[in-house]
Design a protein around this motif. Sequence first.
Motif, PDB file in Angstrom:
ATOM      1  N   THR A 176       0.760  -1.238  -0.042  1.00  0.00           N
ATOM      2  CA  THR A 176       0.225  -0.189  -0.240  1.00  0.00           C
ATOM      3  C   THR A 176       1.021   1.319   0.155  1.00  0.00           C
ATOM      4  OG1 THR A 176      -1.709  -1.077   1.067  1.00  0.00           O
ATOM      5  CG2 THR A 176      -1.850   1.300   1.305  1.00  0.00           C
ATOM      6  N   THR A 177       1.917   1.160   0.857  1.00  0.00           N
ATOM      7  CA  THR A 177       2.818   2.522   0.892  1.00  0.00           C
ATOM      8  C   THR A 177       3.588   2.440  -0.529  1.00  0.00           C
ATOM      9  OG1 THR A 177       4.686   1.047   1.976  1.00  0.00           O
ATOM     10  CG2 THR A 177       3.135   2.499   3.317  1.00  0.00           C
ATOM     11  N   ALA A 178       3.940   1.440  -0.897  1.00  0.00           N
ATOM     12  CA  ALA A 178       4.949   1.657  -2.192  1.00  0.00           C
ATOM     13  C   ALA A 178       3.925   2.299  -3.136  1.00  0.00           C
ATOM     14  CB  ALA A 178       5.392   0.306  -2.654  1.00  0.00           C
ATOM     15  N   ALA A 179       2.682   1.748  -3.341  1.00  0.00           N
ATOM     16  CA  ALA A 179       1.819   1.904  -4.622  1.00  0.00           C
ATOM     17  C   ALA A 179       1.405   3.319  -4.423  1.00  0.00           C
ATOM     18  CB  ALA A 179       0.735   1.208  -4.466  1.00  0.00           C
ATOM     19  N   ALA A 180       1.082   3.767  -3.104  1.00  0.00           N
ATOM     20  CA  ALA A 180       0.705   5.171  -2.910  1.00  0.00           C
ATOM     21  C   ALA A 180       1.740   6.298  -3.186  1.00  0.00           C
ATOM     22  CB  ALA A 180       0.451   5.395  -1.407  1.00  0.00           C
ATOM     23  N   ILE A 181       3.031   5.918  -2.755  1.00  0.00           N
ATOM     24  CA  ILE A 181       4.096   6.768  -3.025  1.00  0.00           C
ATOM     25  C   ILE A 181       4.449   7.044  -4.573  1.00  0.00           C
ATOM     26  CG2 ILE A 181       6.466   7.049  -2.975  1.00  0.00           C
ATOM     27  CD1 ILE A 181       6.225   6.066   0.144  1.00  0.00           C
ATOM     28  N   VAL A 182       4.521   5.919  -5.180  1.00  0.00           N
ATOM     29  CA  VAL A 182       4.877   5.831  -6.811  1.00  0.00           C
ATOM     30  C   VAL A 182       3.786   6.625  -7.354  1.00  0.00           C
ATOM     31  CG1 VAL A 182       5.394   4.510  -8.849  1.00  0.00           C
ATOM     32  CG2 VAL A 182       6.498   4.158  -6.455  1.00  0.00           C
ATOM     33  N   HIS A 183       2.528   6.015  -7.222  1.00  0.00           N
ATOM     34  CA  HIS A 183       1.382   6.583  -8.185  1.00  0.00           C
ATOM     35  C   HIS A 183       0.928   8.000  -7.807  1.00  0.00           C
ATOM     36  CE1 HIS A 183       0.883   2.799 -10.030  1.00  0.00           C
ATOM     37  NE2 HIS A 183       0.537   2.314  -8.740  1.00  0.00           N
ATOM     38  N   ARG A 184       1.084   8.319  -6.498  1.00  0.00           N
ATOM     39  CA  ARG A 184       0.914   9.820  -6.532  1.00  0.00           C
ATOM     40  C   ARG A 184       1.903  10.710  -6.961  1.00  0.00           C
ATOM     41  NH1 ARG A 184      -2.224  10.387  -0.671  1.00  0.00           N
ATOM     42  NH2 ARG A 184      -4.167   9.642  -1.398  1.00  0.00           N
ATOM     43  N   ALA A 185       3.253  10.181  -6.757  1.00  0.00           N
ATOM     44  CA  ALA A 185       4.000  10.977  -7.173  1.00  0.00           C
ATOM     45  C   ALA A 185       4.088  11.232  -8.819  1.00  0.00           C
ATOM     46  CB  ALA A 185       5.650  10.583  -6.832  1.00  0.00           C
ATOM     47  N   ARG A 186       3.906  10.259  -9.367  1.00  0.00           N
ATOM     48  CA  ARG A 186       3.539  10.200 -10.855  1.00  0.00           C
ATOM     49  C   ARG A 186       2.656  10.929 -11.410  1.00  0.00           C
ATOM     50  NH1 ARG A 186       7.003   6.456 -13.286  1.00  0.00           N
ATOM     51  NH2 ARG A 186       5.678   5.968 -14.844  1.00  0.00           N
ATOM     52  N   ALA A 187       1.353  11.094 -10.480  1.00  0.00           N
ATOM     53  CA  ALA A 187       0.289  11.934 -10.925  1.00  0.00           C
ATOM     54  C   ALA A 187       0.408  13.165 -10.667  1.00  0.00           C
ATOM     55  CB  ALA A 187      -0.848  11.285 -10.213  1.00  0.00           C
ATOM     56  N   SER A 188       1.394  13.682  -9.875  1.00  0.00           N
ATOM     57  CA  SER A 188       1.389  15.107  -9.477  1.00  0.00           C
ATOM     58  C   SER A 188       2.521  15.788 -10.247  1.00  0.00           C
ATOM     59  CB  SER A 188       1.980  15.279  -7.885  1.00  0.00           C
ATOM     60  OG  SER A 188       3.376  15.072  -7.906  1.00  0.00           O
ATOM     61  N   GLU A 189       3.455  15.049 -10.823  1.00  0.00           N
ATOM     62  CA  GLU A 189       4.433  15.890 -11.771  1.00  0.00           C
ATOM     63  C   GLU A 189       5.038  16.798 -11.061  1.00  0.00           C
ATOM     64  OE1 GLU A 189       2.810  16.426 -15.542  1.00  0.00           O
ATOM     65  OE2 GLU A 189       2.197  14.252 -15.734  1.00  0.00           O
ATOM     66  N   ASP A 190       5.024  17.106  -9.604  1.00  0.00           N
ATOM     67  CA  ASP A 190       5.740  18.117  -8.906  1.00  0.00           C
ATOM     68  C   ASP A 190       7.184  17.610  -8.697  1.00  0.00           C
ATOM     69  OD1 ASP A 190       6.710  19.878  -7.067  1.00  0.00           O
ATOM     70  OD2 ASP A 190       4.846  19.990  -5.909  1.00  0.00           O
ATOM     71  N   PRO A 191       8.224  18.539  -9.122  1.00  0.00           N
ATOM     72  CA  PRO A 191       9.616  18.281  -9.120  1.00  0.00           C
ATOM     73  C   PRO A 191       9.988  18.306  -7.480  1.00  0.00           C
ATOM     74  CG  PRO A 191       9.441  20.164 -10.352  1.00  0.00           C
ATOM     75  CD  PRO A 191       8.064  19.758 -10.060  1.00  0.00           C
ATOM     76  N   GLU A 192       9.166  19.121  -6.949  1.00  0.00           N
ATOM     77  CA  GLU A 192       9.492  19.041  -5.445  1.00  0.00           C
ATOM     78  C   GLU A 192       9.149  17.846  -4.608  1.00  0.00           C
ATOM     79  OE1 GLU A 192       8.233  22.076  -2.152  1.00  0.00           O
ATOM     80  OE2 GLU A 192       9.371  23.297  -3.835  1.00  0.00           O
ATOM     81  N   VAL A 193       8.108  17.208  -5.163  1.00  0.00           N
ATOM     82  CA  VAL A 193       7.747  16.107  -4.320  1.00  0.00           C
ATOM     83  C   VAL A 193       8.779  14.734  -4.717  1.00  0.00           C
ATOM     84  CG1 VAL A 193       5.987  14.148  -4.438  1.00  0.00           C
ATOM     85  CG2 VAL A 193       5.214  16.526  -4.414  1.00  0.00           C
ATOM     86  N   VAL A 194       8.965  14.801  -5.960  1.00  0.00           N
ATOM     87  CA  VAL A 194      10.140  13.762  -6.555  1.00  0.00           C
ATOM     88  C   VAL A 194      11.432  14.061  -5.885  1.00  0.00           C
ATOM     89  CG1 VAL A 194      11.430  13.080  -8.501  1.00  0.00           C
ATOM     90  CG2 VAL A 194       9.202  13.798  -8.925  1.00  0.00           C
ATOM     91  N   GLU A 195      11.671  15.228  -5.472  1.00  0.00           N
ATOM     92  CA  GLU A 195      12.997  15.327  -4.727  1.00  0.00           C
ATOM     93  C   GLU A 195      12.908  14.964  -3.446  1.00  0.00           C
ATOM     94  OE1 GLU A 195      15.955  19.279  -3.796  1.00  0.00           O
ATOM     95  OE2 GLU A 195      14.585  19.559  -5.518  1.00  0.00           O
ATOM     96  N   ARG A 196      11.836  15.164  -2.773  1.00  0.00           N
ATOM     97  CA  ARG A 196      11.637  14.744  -1.511  1.00  0.00           C
ATOM     98  C   ARG A 196      11.616  13.481  -1.398  1.00  0.00           C
ATOM     99  NH1 ARG A 196       7.280  18.229  -0.674  1.00  0.00           N
ATOM    100  NH2 ARG A 196       5.922  16.331  -0.103  1.00  0.00           N
TER     101      ARG A 196
END
Length: 199
Positions: free
Chosen positions: A25-45
């Motif tokens: 659940t945590t892995a899917a949430a992190i990967v899918h939310r980050a990919r959906a947001s396309e926010d470079p700050e989220v990716v960097e974090r």
Amino acid sequence: MLGPREADEIPGELDPALRGEIAHTTAAAIVHRARASEDPEVVERLVRLVEDEGLDVVAGLWADSSADTLPGALWRLYVLREWVRRDPATIAERFRLGVAAVPVHEVVAGVVTPTGPDDVRDVADAVLSGVFAGDLAVALERGAAFCRVLAVGAAFDADYVDVVDAGHATQMTRGAASLVRTAEELEHAANLWRAHRLD
């Protein structure tokens, strides 16, 4: 004697099934939310997750996950990045030693030559960034290629060390074999992602 209800209330290890569910659940949430947001700050974090939260926290989430799962693949990439971050000079040297023997993997890994400590750090960060903001399968393959070059470099390094310290050379050779296994696991995970079966 404790009854079943009282026994369940005693603190202890998480049920393995629940632990697996939390990992997925945590892995899917992190990967899918980050990919959906396309926010470079989220990716960097997310790339800095281990630095911010600690390796133990991430290990508690994903370290027990099978290599053919999303949390297992993420765990391997985070461990690789943490290793590079902690000893970039050694990693850069082993990468330089391995490059001539596996030039195709060098190209896939995307490390500049000549390779220095900052270059290997940049690649480890780029691989994780690709998980969250690029083609996840390609990111896994880049991580695998990086491991393959490092494995060859570690094997060559072990040959040099064997003359003065056979025990340490044996450990280095085992480490090289582990890197090859990690590369194979990441390549398999990339194939599973492409087939929509990495979860």
